[in-house]
Scaffold this active site. Structure first.
Site, PDB file in Angstrom:
ATOM      1  N   LYS A  89       4.633   6.248  -1.622  1.00  0.00           N
ATOM      2  CA  LYS A  89       3.936   5.080  -1.039  1.00  0.00           C
ATOM      3  C   LYS A  89       2.434   5.354  -0.984  1.00  0.00           C
ATOM      4  CE  LYS A  89       4.155   1.108   1.462  1.00  0.00           C
ATOM      5  NZ  LYS A  89       4.001   1.010   2.892  1.00  0.00           N
TER       6      LYS A  89
ATOM      7  N   GLY B 159       5.820  -3.422  15.169  1.00  0.00           N
ATOM      8  CA  GLY B 159       6.583  -3.236  16.413  1.00  0.00           C
ATOM      9  C   GLY B 159       7.280  -4.533  16.815  1.00  0.00           C
TER      10      GLY B 159
ATOM     11  N   ASN C 251      -5.004  -0.370  -2.146  1.00  0.00           N
ATOM     12  CA  ASN C 251      -5.679  -0.829  -0.926  1.00  0.00           C
ATOM     13  C   ASN C 251      -7.206  -0.755  -0.955  1.00  0.00           C
ATOM     14  OD1 ASN C 251      -2.948  -0.747  -0.360  1.00  0.00           O
ATOM     15  ND2 ASN C 251      -3.225  -0.260   1.788  1.00  0.00           N
TER      16      ASN C 251
ATOM     17  N   ASN D 287       1.649   4.199   7.828  1.00  0.00           N
ATOM     18  CA  ASN D 287       1.347   4.299   6.402  1.00  0.00           C
ATOM     19  C   ASN D 287       0.531   5.557   6.145  1.00  0.00           C
ATOM     20  OD1 ASN D 287       2.374   2.376   4.698  1.00  0.00           O
ATOM     21  ND2 ASN D 287       0.632   0.983   4.863  1.00  0.00           N
TER      22      ASN D 287
ATOM     23  N   ARG E 132       0.479 -11.181  11.825  1.00  0.00           N
ATOM     24  CA  ARG E 132       0.293 -12.094  12.959  1.00  0.00           C
ATOM     25  C   ARG E 132      -0.862 -13.044  12.643  1.00  0.00           C
ATOM     26  NH1 ARG E 132      -0.580  -8.083  17.693  1.00  0.00           N
ATOM     27  NH2 ARG E 132      -0.733  -9.889  19.043  1.00  0.00           N
TER      28      ARG E 132
ATOM     29  N   SER F 119       2.159  -5.893  14.737  1.00  0.00           N
ATOM     30  CA  SER F 119       3.006  -6.638  13.782  1.00  0.00           C
ATOM     31  C   SER F 119       4.346  -5.938  13.538  1.00  0.00           C
ATOM     32  CB  SER F 119       2.276  -6.795  12.448  1.00  0.00           C
ATOM     33  OG  SER F 119       1.090  -7.518  12.634  1.00  0.00           O
TER      34      SER F 119
ATOM     35  N   GLU G 204      -7.053   2.205   7.610  1.00  0.00           N
ATOM     36  CA  GLU G 204      -6.313   3.475   7.535  1.00  0.00           C
ATOM     37  C   GLU G 204      -6.800   4.333   6.358  1.00  0.00           C
ATOM     38  OE1 GLU G 204      -2.216   2.924   9.855  1.00  0.00           O
ATOM     39  OE2 GLU G 204      -2.199   1.814   7.976  1.00  0.00           O
TER      40      GLU G 204
ATOM     41  N   SER H 200      -3.028  -4.565   3.508  1.00  0.00           N
ATOM     42  CA  SER H 200      -3.314  -4.283   4.921  1.00  0.00           C
ATOM     43  C   SER H 200      -4.774  -3.841   5.094  1.00  0.00           C
ATOM     44  CB  SER H 200      -2.362  -3.203   5.444  1.00  0.00           C
ATOM     45  OG  SER H 200      -2.423  -2.064   4.615  1.00  0.00           O
TER      46      SER H 200
HETATM   47  P1  NAD Z   1      -1.021  -3.463  14.323  1.00  0.00           P
HETATM   48  O1  NAD Z   1      -2.466  -3.158  14.476  1.00  0.00           O
HETATM   49  O2  NAD Z   1      -0.585  -4.871  14.206  1.00  0.00           O
HETATM   50  O3  NAD Z   1      -0.196  -2.819  15.533  1.00  0.00           O
HETATM   51  C1  NAD Z   1      -0.527  -1.612  16.158  1.00  0.00           C
HETATM   52  C2  NAD Z   1      -0.362  -1.828  17.647  1.00  0.00           C
HETATM   53  O4  NAD Z   1      -0.490  -0.588  18.312  1.00  0.00           O
HETATM   54  C3  NAD Z   1      -1.423  -2.777  18.243  1.00  0.00           C
HETATM   55  O5  NAD Z   1      -0.777  -3.786  18.987  1.00  0.00           O
HETATM   56  C4  NAD Z   1      -2.223  -1.855  19.172  1.00  0.00           C
HETATM   57  O6  NAD Z   1      -2.714  -2.533  20.317  1.00  0.00           O
HETATM   58  C5  NAD Z   1      -1.153  -0.839  19.548  1.00  0.00           C
HETATM   59  N1  NAD Z   1      -1.704   0.399  20.093  1.00  0.00           N
HETATM   60  C6  NAD Z   1      -2.819   1.089  19.716  1.00  0.00           C
HETATM   61  N2  NAD Z   1      -2.994   2.156  20.503  1.00  0.00           N
HETATM   62  C7  NAD Z   1      -1.967   2.163  21.396  1.00  0.00           C
HETATM   63  C8  NAD Z   1      -1.615   3.000  22.481  1.00  0.00           C
HETATM   64  N3  NAD Z   1      -2.370   4.058  22.815  1.00  0.00           N
HETATM   65  N4  NAD Z   1      -0.483   2.713  23.179  1.00  0.00           N
HETATM   66  C9  NAD Z   1       0.262   1.636  22.869  1.00  0.00           C
HETATM   67  N5  NAD Z   1      -0.036   0.780  21.851  1.00  0.00           N
HETATM   68  C10 NAD Z   1      -1.136   1.058  21.143  1.00  0.00           C
HETATM   69  O7  NAD Z   1      -0.521  -2.638  13.065  1.00  0.00           O
HETATM   70  P2  NAD Z   1       0.830  -2.872  12.230  1.00  0.00           P
HETATM   71  O8  NAD Z   1       0.574  -3.794  11.108  1.00  0.00           O
HETATM   72  O9  NAD Z   1       1.951  -3.142  13.150  1.00  0.00           O
HETATM   73  O10 NAD Z   1       1.000  -1.427  11.576  1.00  0.00           O
HETATM   74  C11 NAD Z   1       1.395  -0.297  12.327  1.00  0.00           C
HETATM   75  C12 NAD Z   1       1.644   0.849  11.355  1.00  0.00           C
HETATM   76  O11 NAD Z   1       2.740   0.501  10.497  1.00  0.00           O
HETATM   77  C13 NAD Z   1       0.454   1.116  10.417  1.00  0.00           C
HETATM   78  O12 NAD Z   1       0.358   2.476  10.137  1.00  0.00           O
HETATM   79  C14 NAD Z   1       0.837   0.353   9.159  1.00  0.00           C
HETATM   80  O13 NAD Z   1       0.227   0.866   7.991  1.00  0.00           O
HETATM   81  C15 NAD Z   1       2.342   0.563   9.139  1.00  0.00           C
HETATM   82  N6  NAD Z   1       3.050  -0.468   8.398  1.00  0.00           N
HETATM   83  C16 NAD Z   1       2.885  -1.785   8.746  1.00  0.00           C
HETATM   84  C17 NAD Z   1       3.567  -2.748   8.021  1.00  0.00           C
HETATM   85  C18 NAD Z   1       3.428  -4.221   8.343  1.00  0.00           C
HETATM   86  O14 NAD Z   1       3.999  -5.023   7.624  1.00  0.00           O
HETATM   87  N7  NAD Z   1       2.703  -4.613   9.375  1.00  0.00           N
HETATM   88  C19 NAD Z   1       4.417  -2.373   6.963  1.00  0.00           C
HETATM   89  C20 NAD Z   1       4.541  -1.009   6.652  1.00  0.00           C
HETATM   90  C21 NAD Z   1       3.865  -0.059   7.391  1.00  0.00           C
HETATM   91  O1  KPL Z   2       1.544  -1.434   1.356  1.00  0.00           O
HETATM   92  C1  KPL Z   2       0.731  -2.247   0.981  1.00  0.00           C
HETATM   93  C2  KPL Z   2      -0.375  -2.574   1.935  1.00  0.00           C
HETATM   94  O2  KPL Z   2      -0.932  -3.662   1.869  1.00  0.00           O
HETATM   95  O3  KPL Z   2      -0.674  -1.698   2.776  1.00  0.00           O
HETATM   96  C3  KPL Z   2       0.820  -2.847  -0.416  1.00  0.00           C
HETATM   97  C4  KPL Z   2       1.958  -2.176  -1.172  1.00  0.00           C
HETATM   98  C5  KPL Z   2      -0.482  -2.632  -1.158  1.00  0.00           C
HETATM   99  C6  KPL Z   2       1.203  -4.304  -0.390  1.00  0.00           C
HETATM  100  O4  KPL Z   2       0.185  -5.154   0.042  1.00  0.00           O
END
Ligand code: NAD
Ligand code: KPL
Length: 306
Positions: A179, A11, A187, A97, A125, A9, A264, A252
């Protein structure tokens, strides 16, 4: 070229918003797919939907910046699989995170310019080929290793070409802690109660444990040098402010449990439990939340696996 490791998501959000032609996904070392790009639909914050096509980074191509957007538990292994292909002075920004994964990467590659980011952007997604930019906010980036310091302004400028709001933060650990407090206080409750963020506040699980959780957080923050705004009552106010402002959101962690994915928790409440062990501080509430979410998540995974 900006290269993104982790086509999930977050990325896909950066890939959709950074200028087309300047961004590519890094394929996994075992990727046998013959397609030269990844296509998906992108729903912007205004609701407009467009198709995005992001190339896979070609073998030998050297990016000027790497964004790592894997989940915290996958990050070290994902980096280890590809990092030797890239110049040792290419900056890497970690978007995970929680805490623990950033320090692990910085400790493993101390001579590389490693930075960490904290973002309030939200992306999900609802379907595999649809990326929704669900909420917009701010992103902060700061150095995790010494050699990252002089890359800070350049990487902030590069990320800002996405149109998102990005700030440099020389004390990124402090920001990640802020955070972490919010994630630790929202969470696990949403996952255990299977409810949106706002609904935790009236539950007996939350009301019976939140003051003790905030005392644990305050003690850990003070013992590890993060004194700012760490009074237990202030931490509780911060947690509740975010729970109310995101009242209808699915966190999340709740989303991960519902979809049978690894959570996580070990980088949020689990990180705090381990830190408590190192510092000699008791963390019974963090321990209870970590154990219960781990159990819940393994039951859910068994059911999802059939
Ligand atoms: P996600 O699971 O949607 O995406 C992670 C991606 O990494 C997946 O597509 C997975 O297949 C890929 N992956 C795993 N191992 C891999 C490898 N060895 N090589 C290449 N790709 C690999 O997760 P996300 O929601 O995108 O979150 C990613 C990080 O960002 C998390 O730590 C999350 O807490 C943080 N984050 C996400 C959001 C959000 O809105 N989605 C916001 C803030 C922080
Ligand atoms: O960062 C969040 C998460 O869901 O991981 C919060 C701040 C709790 C918003 O949903």
């Amino acid at each position: 070229m900006i290269a993104i490791l982790g086509a999930g998501s977050l990325g896909r959000l950066w890939a959709a918003l950074l200028p087309a032609g300047r961004v590519a996904f890094i394929p996994r070392p075992d990727n046998k797919a013959s397609a030269s790009s990844l296509a998906y639909r992108f729903q912007s914050i205004s609701g407009a939907i467009s198709t995005v096509r992001v190339p896979w980074l070609a073998v030998g191509e050297q990016p000027e910046l790497i964004l790592t957007t894997t989940k915290a538990g996958d990050t070290t292994e994902a980096m280890a699989g590809v990092i030797d292909r890239f110049s040792s002075d290419t900056p890497v920004i970690l978007f995970q995170n929680g805490l623990g994964s950033q320090q692990a990467v910085a400790a493993r590659w101390p001579d590389r310019p490693i930075l960490a980011a904290s973002t309030t952007e939200g992306a999900n997604r609802p379907e595999p080929k649809l990326l929704v930019h669900a909420g917009t906010g701010h992103s902060w980036v700061g150095p995790m290793t010494d050699s990252a310091c002089h890359h800070l302004n350049t990487v902030v400028a590069l990320l800002s070409t996405s149109g998102l709001t990005v700030h440099p933060d020389a004390n990124i650990l402090q920001r990640l802690w802020q955070k972490l407090v919010i994630n630790a206080g929202i969470n696990p409750y949403t996952a255990l109660l299977d409810c949106p963020n706002g609904e935790i506040l009236a539950s007996s699980l939350y009301q019976d444990t939140i003051d003790d959780l905030c005392r644990e957080l305050a003690e850990l923050m003070q013992a590890s040098g993060h004194h700012e705004e760490s009074a237990p009552a202030t931490l509780r106010q911060q947690i509740e402010k975010v729970a109310r402002s995101t009242a209808k959101n699915t966190s999340s962690m709740r989303a991960d449990v519902r979809q049978g994915r690894t959570t996580e928790i070990h980088y949020i409440n689990g990180y705090l439990v381990n830190l408590g062990k190192e510092l000699g501080i008791e963390t019974p509430v963090n321990q209870m939340l970590t154990e219960r979410v781990t159990l819940l998540s393994s039951h859910q995974q068994e059911q999802t696996d059939g």
